[in-house]
Design a protein around this motif. Sequence first.
Motif, mmCIF file in Angstrom:
data_model
loop_
_atom_site.group_PDB
_atom_site.id
_atom_site.type_symbol
_atom_site.label_atom_id
_atom_site.label_comp_id
_atom_site.label_asym_id
_atom_site.label_seq_id
_atom_site.Cartn_x
_atom_site.Cartn_y
_atom_site.Cartn_z
ATOM 1 N N LEU A 17 30.773 -17.830 30.203
ATOM 2 C CA LEU A 17 30.537 -18.238 28.723
ATOM 3 C C LEU A 17 29.404 -17.249 28.245
ATOM 4 N N ALA A 18 28.135 -16.790 29.114
ATOM 5 C CA ALA A 18 27.353 -15.796 28.438
ATOM 6 C C ALA A 18 27.946 -14.582 28.226
ATOM 7 N N LEU A 19 28.934 -13.993 28.827
ATOM 8 C CA LEU A 19 29.639 -12.789 28.430
ATOM 9 C C LEU A 19 30.330 -13.004 27.079
ATOM 10 N N VAL A 20 30.953 -14.193 26.722
ATOM 11 C CA VAL A 20 31.575 -14.445 25.335
ATOM 12 C C VAL A 20 30.388 -14.609 24.299
ATOM 13 N N ALA A 21 29.370 -15.172 24.664
ATOM 14 C CA ALA A 21 28.097 -15.289 23.912
ATOM 15 C C ALA A 21 27.773 -13.862 23.421
ATOM 16 N N ILE A 22 27.557 -13.002 24.485
ATOM 17 C CA ILE A 22 26.944 -11.547 24.064
ATOM 18 C C ILE A 22 28.188 -10.906 23.276
ATOM 19 N N MET A 23 29.515 -11.045 23.571
ATOM 20 C CA MET A 23 30.432 -10.689 22.597
ATOM 21 C C MET A 23 30.375 -10.951 21.076
ATOM 22 N N ALA A 24 30.158 -12.230 20.996
ATOM 23 C CA ALA A 24 30.296 -12.694 19.891
ATOM 24 C C ALA A 24 28.941 -12.306 19.067
#
Length: 270
Positions: A17-24
């Motif tokens: 989820l942290a990776l997805v947040a960084i991506m977004a």
Amino acid sequence: MAFDATRGARRVSPVFLALVAIMAVSLWAIWTDFSASPGFAVFLFVVSAWVVSLCLHEYAHARTALHSGDISIGAKGYLTLNPLAYTHALLSVVLPVVFVIMGGIGLPGGAVFIERHRIQGRWRHSAISAAGPLTNVLFAAVCTAPFWLHALDGVPEHVRYALAFLALLQVSAAILNLLPVPGLDGYGIIEPWLSYGVRRQIEPFAPFGLLAVFGFLWIPSVNDAFFHVIDSVLRVLGVSDWDTYWGQRLFRFWQGNPEIPDLGGYLITR
């Protein structure tokens, strides 16, 4: 439960989820031109999206194996999309990111340990191996959707180039993974259909298959042919050499943010 002993075996990991947040957030920074260094924002977006795709690649292997009969998958943590749960985090996450930074190529990983003896049927074994690279194909289709749908009006050029470079990584990873070389998913697809004697002869070479592929890619003529195939696929998807070139230039922000000239009909070749 039908497949997992605990609900936590399928709970999405906070790491993912942290990776997805960084991506977004990084995509938002590129889109709004919020960052003083657009190249750094592109770097964060591409790296985080690339690791997300690696997680999805391995998840596809694991999920297909689970539905094919390997009920041990959940206990190993593979269904949480946590890259830290993989058997070979170095091969599946660290090295692919390093290769992206160094050479702009999508290195395939191999991380989930599947108990193949639990799975019956050659088609199921082939499907498990095919699930990973098909995820890269789907990811590439999503990245290039604005290009082949002709929906780039209003899309900032930095976003366009970031998506193009990310698509290049996905296409290169899919092509590499689908090569029928021992140790890669392409060989895993055809392996169940080979005779027992042939499999036994090839088995000792499996750990060296990926090394052999990259050894061949150091040969200039082979490297040129490989990237020609990638460029041809991307052109079919509407992505030009210009797009991928400037995407990679922006990604390498440590070399200085480039002044991108007006598109103006130019075509950049490798």
